[in-house]
Design a protein around this motif. Structure first.
Motif, PDB file in Angstrom:
ATOM      1  N   LEU C 137       0.790  -1.240  -0.008  1.00 34.13           N
ATOM      2  CA  LEU C 137      -0.031   0.082  -0.102  1.00 34.13           C
ATOM      3  C   LEU C 137       0.952   1.150   0.052  1.00 34.13           C
ATOM      4  CD1 LEU C 137      -3.092   0.923   0.104  1.00 34.13           C
ATOM      5  CD2 LEU C 137      -2.710   1.071   2.740  1.00 34.13           C
ATOM      6  N   PHE C 138       1.990   1.311   0.628  1.00 31.65           N
ATOM      7  CA  PHE C 138       2.984   2.222   0.772  1.00 31.65           C
ATOM      8  C   PHE C 138       3.400   2.430  -0.417  1.00 31.65           C
ATOM      9  CE2 PHE C 138       7.294   3.803   1.056  1.00 31.65           C
ATOM     10  CZ  PHE C 138       7.281   4.828   1.901  1.00 31.65           C
ATOM     11  N   ALA C 141       0.877   4.190  -2.744  1.00 34.49           N
ATOM     12  CA  ALA C 141       0.431   5.441  -2.234  1.00 34.49           C
ATOM     13  C   ALA C 141       1.610   6.436  -2.739  1.00 34.49           C
ATOM     14  CB  ALA C 141       0.141   5.613  -0.783  1.00 34.49           C
ATOM     15  N   ALA C 144       1.497   7.257  -6.264  1.00 35.00           N
ATOM     16  CA  ALA C 144       0.374   8.208  -6.795  1.00 35.00           C
ATOM     17  C   ALA C 144       0.895   9.646  -6.616  1.00 35.00           C
ATOM     18  CB  ALA C 144      -0.973   7.945  -5.892  1.00 35.00           C
ATOM     19  N   ILE C 174      -3.533   7.195 -14.250  1.00 36.70           N
ATOM     20  CA  ILE C 174      -4.729   7.133 -13.322  1.00 36.70           C
ATOM     21  C   ILE C 174      -5.346   5.931 -13.811  1.00 36.70           C
ATOM     22  CG2 ILE C 174      -6.899   8.000 -12.906  1.00 36.70           C
ATOM     23  CD1 ILE C 174      -5.933  10.266 -12.025  1.00 36.70           C
ATOM     24  N   LEU C 181      -3.217  -2.120  -9.644  1.00 37.78           N
ATOM     25  CA  LEU C 181      -3.614  -2.289  -8.023  1.00 37.78           C
ATOM     26  C   LEU C 181      -4.274  -3.592  -7.807  1.00 37.78           C
ATOM     27  CD1 LEU C 181      -4.613   1.004  -6.602  1.00 37.78           C
ATOM     28  CD2 LEU C 181      -3.428  -0.620  -5.425  1.00 37.78           C
TER      29      LEU C 181
END
Lengths: 173, 102, 403
Positions: C137-138, C141, C144, C174, C181
């Motif tokens: 997740l890090f 994130a 992004a 995007i 993911l």
């Protein structure tokens, strides 16, 4: 320097950064600058969440707010020609004085209230919450809210596409 | 660290968000202000979770997680509406959004 | 070689880190160990980047029937040093109309974000800087954040090519972040953890001589293929390099950058490619695990970097082979093909798990499970591709704007 002092200093730094980002978003004339300073606020908040031990929420905050919401905002600004156009001579709305008075009053009321109320002053160690237990909670006790959020997001996705979709034939890309 | 500083930051952030929402002319920035207020609420939720009686139940944290999801939905629909309105009237100026008929 | 020596060789960097940190007072030891780890990352990956640039230029040269760089040093392998000197001594031009602060911040934010992504990447046994629970997740994130820096670069240049390139890049990143993911979620779901180290550990077993890598299962293979395609798009590599399509947009979002800032963008792009390849390796190719059980004596970090090297070669090969897509093809591919398939793949992975419980662990059960899952994925792939191809009205090309 004691660890508590370093912690307090870092907290102050992050807090000032967070609030400065929000203040810049309130005052800057250029809309894209507002959006970019807003991402500073979002990042600062994410760091605050991490410092509170909410690792999953902090990282989700970065993923959702910086990765999606901020990008959405800048796209909306560019699509509405907010960035290229000359900034208005006056960027504030007609009732801006009342607005700021209201905001300052709200800030004073909140801070006054929380300084007077008895709050827990000491805390235990930072809770170590494994991602696995968050998942189990989401699939167990919180499964109904999770499903509702899923439906909400799907509806929002479809709704946003339909609302923003060009209606006339001539406008289609 | 104690709870109070976090709550003060959240209160100031909320006030700033309110200020943005009430004083800016552009509809997108008003949406941003609302997002900031939601974020301030999230910070409160997480701070209370951390310093509350039972952090192991994760209530406040999960509430914040759901709040983030709802805020994302709100932003997408709100910005979609702003773009639709802009296409219609060529402005995002709230002071000019005075007609209710399209 | 005796087992002890193998372990020592495997853990040589970890031991080194402990030795050096041990020279300091106990209070500072964690800090020193951390700084050493950071220095390692900052030294190794840009080093690989420098080698990659030579390799890419030479490889592309070979594919295009020319020699590539061969003047500086033996076989031109010192070319990156010459390039670095060149980019450092070049004049740093900022357009007069540019937004100076944002223009300056964009490459800095990009490089910092990409470097942060390496913090949770396990490059060998016990070799990870931050072993956090939500590592994957890090990484996503932090990834992004790179999108935002690209937007900053394009917007602040006040150049239509830059802005168009940035808008293309952000829209593309995007769009492809969703399948990226979702395809990574498969591996996370089957491991039951977001920590990269745990995911690698879960793939480290062997059946006979073959490893338990996720890529050898139907859902793992599909997930890996989707991940690779999405990763190519995410890092703006060919055939998804529209944001910097030089025939249309000069250089895309970094058209107005020169000198050191341009070099930073270049660095950021390649580091991003290597980190996403590293996560692909971690998620599906067993991370630092050996491909055969009898090769386990080779140190884990050597396996990781070997796989990374192969991934880089694959990227270069693709760049030399595939033509660039069109923008509408790119978007349609993401939303109509990648997204449904990655969602289906999630379902297949879940049913794989439950079929395993239902059919038992016998050999026939395994084979039935494998074939059933593979059949579903293959069928979906063929059907979706056929439907999409039929929908596409292929007709003689019409020139809408050139007339």
């Amino acid at each position: 320097m004691s660890p508590a002092m370093i912690e307090g200093f870092l907290f102050g730094l992050i807090a000032v950064m967070t609030l400065a980002g929000a203040l810049a978003a309130a005052l800057l004339r250029n809309l894209v600058h507002c959006a970019l300073s807003l991402t500073v606020t979002f990042a600062g908040l994410a760091v605050l969440y991490l410092s509170l031990g909410a690792q999953f929420v902090g990282l989700s905050q970065i993923l959702v707010y910086i990765g999606a919401v901020a990008i959405l905002v800048v796209f909306a600004i560019l699509l509405t020609h907010g960035a290229g156009a000359l900034p208005h001579l006056f960027v504030a709305s007609s009732g801006w004085r009342t607005g700021w008075v209201a905001a300052v009053v709200v800030a004073f009321v909140f801070i006054g209230a929380l300084l007077r109320s008895p709050l827990p002053q000491s805390s235990g160690p930072v809770p170590q919450i494994a991602v696995r237990s968050i998942g189990q909670a989401l699939m167990g006790a919180y499964v109904l809210p999770l499903e509702i959020v899923a439906i909400l997001l799907t509806v929002a996705l479809i709704g946003a596409v339909i609302v923003a979709m060009p209606t006339e034939q001539g406008e289609s890309k | 660290m104690t709870l109070t500083p976090y709550l003060i930051v959240a209160a100031l952030l909320f006030a700033l968000g309110l200020g943005i929402a009430l004083t800016r002319r552009n509809a997108i920035l008003v949406l941003i202000g609302i997002e900031l207020m939601l974020n301030a609420a999230n910070l409160n939720l997480i701070a209370f979770w951390r310093f509350g009686a039972h952090p192991e139940f994760m209530t406040g944290m999960l509430f914040a997680l759901f709040s983030i999801a709802v805020a994302a939905a709100e932003a997408s629909v709100g910005l979609g509406l702003v773009i639709a309105w802009y296409r219609h009237s060529k402005t995002t100026d709230l002071d000019q959004m005075t007609r209710m008929k399209g | 070689m005796n087992p002890g020596m193998i372990t020592n060789l495997d853990q040589i960097f970890v031991i080194l880190q402990h030795r050096v940190a041990g020279l300091f007072p106990p209070l500072f030891q964690p800090l020193v160990a951390m700084i050493l780890g950071v220095l390692g990352i900052i030294a190794v990956f840009p080093g690989i980047f420098a080698l990659t640039t030579v390799l890419e230029r030479k490889g592309l040269g070979r594919m295009q029937n020319r020699l590539g760089p061969n003047r500086v040093g033996p076989f031109g392998f010192l070319q990156p040093i010459a390039d670095a000197i060149k980019s450092l001594t070049k004049e740093d031009i900022v357009p007069r109309t540019a937004d100076e602060i944002v223009h300056f911040l964009a490459p800095v934010v990009l490089v910092v974000a990409i470097f942060l992504g390496y913090a949770v990447l396990p490059v060998g046994r016990n070799m990870v800087l931050l072993n956090i629970d939500a590592g994957i997740l890090f990484f996503f994130a932090i990834g992004a954040t790179a999108e935002l820096s690209i937007f900053m670069a394009g917007w602040s240049s006040r150049n239509k090519y830059s802005l168009l390139g940035a808008m293309r890049a952000v829209a593309q990143m995007i769009s492809y972040e969703v399948p990226l993911l979702l395809s990574a979620v498969v591996a996370i779901m089957m491991t039951g953890s977001l920590a990269p180290t745990v995911i690698v550990q879960a793939q480290s077993g062997f059946t006979g001589i073959l490893p338990h890598w996720y890529v050898f299962t139907p859902w793992g293979f599909a997930g890996f293929a989707l991940f690779v395609v999405a990763a190519l798009a995410e890092t703006n590599r060919s055939p998804f390099d529209l944001p910097e399509g030089e025939s249309e947009l000069v250089a895309g979002y970094f058209t107005e950058y020169s000198g050191f800032k341009f070099a930073l963008f270049f660095l950021g792009e390649y580091l991003g490619m290597m980190s996403i390849a590293g996560y692909g390796i971690t998620l599906f190719l067993g991370g630092w695990g050996a491909p055969f059980s009898f090769l386990e004596f080779i140190p884990s970090w050597a396996w990781f970097f070997g796989k990374l090297f192969l991934a880089i070669c694959f990227f270069i090969w693709l760049r030399g082979t595939l033509p660039r897509l069109r923008q509408d093809q790119l978007m349609n591919f993401a939303w109509k093909f990648m997204l449904p398939l990655s969602l289906l793949n999630l379902g297949v992975a879940a049913s794989w798990r439950f079929l395993g419980e239902w059919l038992g662990t016998g050999l026939t059960g395994e084979i039935v499970r494998w074939l059933a899952c593979a059949a579903v994925l293959l069928l979906a792939y063929v059907l979706l591709a056929r439907v999409l191809l039929r929908r596409q009205k292929i007709s003689p090309r019409s020139y809408r704007y050139a007339d």
